[in-house]
Write an enzyme that holds these catalytic residues in place. Structure first.
Site, short mmCIF file in Angstrom:
data_model
loop_
_atom_site.label_atom_id
_atom_site.label_comp_id
_atom_site.label_asym_id
_atom_site.label_seq_id
_atom_site.Cartn_x
_atom_site.Cartn_y
_atom_site.Cartn_z
N GLY A 178 -8.47 -14.38 -7.38
CA GLY A 178 -9.00 -14.04 -6.06
C GLY A 178 -8.08 -14.39 -4.90
O GLY A 178 -8.46 -14.26 -3.75
N ASP A 186 1.73 -4.13 -9.37
CA ASP A 186 1.45 -5.47 -9.90
C ASP A 186 1.82 -5.57 -11.38
O ASP A 186 2.44 -6.55 -11.82
CB ASP A 186 -0.03 -5.81 -9.71
CG ASP A 186 -0.47 -5.68 -8.26
OD1 ASP A 186 0.41 -5.67 -7.38
OD2 ASP A 186 -1.68 -5.59 -8.01
N GLU A 234 -6.79 -0.70 -15.96
CA GLU A 234 -7.50 -1.15 -14.75
C GLU A 234 -8.19 0.02 -14.04
O GLU A 234 -9.32 -0.10 -13.57
CB GLU A 234 -6.53 -1.88 -13.81
CG GLU A 234 -7.29 -2.55 -12.70
CD GLU A 234 -6.60 -3.77 -12.10
OE1 GLU A 234 -5.69 -4.35 -12.73
OE2 GLU A 234 -6.98 -4.13 -10.97
N HIS A 279 0.82 -1.21 0.00
CA HIS A 279 0.00 0.00 0.00
C HIS A 279 0.85 1.26 0.00
O HIS A 279 0.53 2.24 0.66
CB HIS A 279 -0.97 0.01 1.21
CG HIS A 279 -2.21 -0.78 0.96
ND1 HIS A 279 -3.26 -0.30 0.21
CD2 HIS A 279 -2.56 -2.04 1.31
CE1 HIS A 279 -4.21 -1.23 0.15
NE2 HIS A 279 -3.81 -2.30 0.79
N GLY A 309 -5.18 -12.89 -4.35
CA GLY A 309 -4.29 -11.77 -4.07
C GLY A 309 -2.93 -11.94 -4.72
O GLY A 309 -1.94 -11.37 -4.28
C1 GLA Z 1 -3.23 -4.22 -4.94
C2 GLA Z 1 -2.97 -3.13 -5.99
C3 GLA Z 1 -1.53 -2.67 -5.96
C4 GLA Z 1 -1.05 -2.33 -4.55
C5 GLA Z 1 -1.44 -3.44 -3.57
C6 GLA Z 1 -1.13 -3.06 -2.14
O1 GLA Z 1 -2.55 -5.39 -5.28
O2 GLA Z 1 -3.29 -3.60 -7.27
O3 GLA Z 1 -1.36 -1.57 -6.83
O4 GLA Z 1 -1.55 -1.08 -4.14
O5 GLA Z 1 -2.81 -3.78 -3.67
O6 GLA Z 1 0.24 -2.92 -1.97
#
Ligand code: GLA
Length: 377
Positions: free
Chosen positions: A116, A166, A154, A32, A118
């Site tokens: 889903g 990501d 996105e 984050h 993460g």
């Molecule tokens: C998700 C978002 C990323 C990042 C993470 C938290 O995966 O896609 O851009 O902010 O949460 O680090």
């Protein structure tokens, strides 16, 4: 690769021109803070999404997924704009739109990144399509610009206000290394991440939990950070120190203060983690991973009971460090574990989940793998 080419031919009655692939990711540390111009330290995992693609002369865009039984979604290229029809296909359409493609295409996707969990299956999908289009239409777009374009897809097409971590690591990940990414300018440095030679493994624990807060909670956290930056008149959290934050405490709300404290301390932890990795100091790395989780749980408030139980059970069973990864409110946790303790940690987490009557967790492990690539057939 050969399989997706065959499926493409069966489905569309022609051969693909380009086949591309892009991986999911795990973030070692730096959570984050990508949308706050911070540093992050993710790596690309072995699981990836494949995209087979060929141009069409009639302006139609056709999209299908092997995992979703190859139902063909069709749209005219002129209708590919935000607000268009489409469900998961919007991740693909968003990339076509953000790259400014004007010609029709047939696309088939397939892959192994668990959705889903993460682990950024959406970024893997976007990036596989982006590198495929880049190759197919000779667009010659650099990897950082592809990262910006896929993030735009996105943000503006799918409507998820994600940061750029990501997509960047899916495109630029390196075998054997974590990627130190400066989210301000997308410069990168490969940081060797060789846990195996120290007798360790990075366990990925998919809690199988998906809480409703995922989208709303993420947008709220971003808004808190934006508000702090506006009130303190700084360009981003990157420009804040703990001392300056303390001094400015009365100018912001208590919630904003703790959110900002997470951002400032997490950026520092990333830099400390890089130092620890450079000296193979995995004990310090483990501590930093734990501090990151505590900060995400207490200051940033993006954890959830399943993630906390996974982390606590791993640590109690001997993990050197454990934390939630990704956006939070569900998804996966990671645990840095001695190889001989892997089974102990898995069964401790499984029993703790059973005791709480949570869904059964799933376990993965992955070495840092290569980023996206595309080749002509
Ligand atoms: C998700 C978002 C990323 C990042 C993470 C938290 O995966 O896609 O851009 O902010 O949460 O680090």
């Amino acid at each position: 690769m050969a399989t997706i080419a065959r499926h493409f031919e069966d489905l569309y009655g022609r051969k693909p021109e380009v086949i591309a692939e892009a991986p999911g990711r795990v973030n070692l540390i730096g959570e984050h803070i990508d949308y706050s111009e911070g540093f992050v330290l993710p790596f690309a995992i072995a699981d990836r999404t494949y995209a087979a693609i060929a141009a069409r002369a009639d302006g139609l865009v056709r999209i299908a997924s092997h995992q979703r039984r190859e139902r063909i979604f069709t749209i005219d290229i002129n209708d590919v704009k935000p607000g268009s029809k489409g469900d998961w296909e919007k991740y693909v359409l968003g990339v076509i739109w953000s790259l400014g493609v004007t010609q029709g295409v047939d696309i088939l996707v397939d892959g192994t990144v668990p959705a889903g969990a993460g682990l950024s299956s959406s970024a893997a999908l976007e990036c596989s399509v982006a590198v495929a289009l880049n190759e197919l239409f000779w667009l010659d777009i650099s990897l950082p610009d592809l990262a910006r374009a896929t993030q735009k897809a996105e943000n503006d097409y799918v409507g998820m206000p994600c940061g750029i971590m990501d997509q960047s690591v899916s495109l630029m990940g390196q075998v054997g290394s974590a990627l130190l990414l400066d989210c301000r300018d997308l410069t990168t440095e490969s940081i060797p991440f060789d846990v195996a030679s120290s007798g360790l493994e990075l366990l990925i624990i998919d809690t199988q939990a998906h809480h409703a807060l995922v989208d709303g909670g993420y947008a709220e956290r971003r808004a808190d950070c934006d508000s702090v930056v506006a009130k303190l008149q700084i360009p981003s959290m990157r420009h804040l120190t703990l001392e300056a934050l303390e001094a400015a405490r009365s100018q912001i709300s208590e919630t904003e203060f703790i959110r900002a404290r997470h951002a400032v301390t997490e950026i520092a932890r990333v830099m400390d983690a890089v130092k620890a990795l450079r000296t193979s100091d995995f004990v310090t790395l483990g501590k930093l991973i734990n501090e990151s989780h505590n900060s995400l749980r207490d200051d940033y408030a993006v954890s959830c009971p399943e993630l906390d139980v996974a982390v606590d059970a791993s640590l109690a069973a001997g993990a050197l460090g454990s934390r939630m990864v990704g956006g939070g409110f569900g998804g996966s946790a990671i645990a840095l574990v001695k190889q001989e303790d892997i089974e102990k940690v898995k069964s401790a987490v499984t029993s703790a989940f059973e005791a709480k009557r949570f869904k059964k967790p799933r376990f993965f492990t992955s070495l840092p793998s290569a980023g996206a690539s595309a080749s002509r057939c």
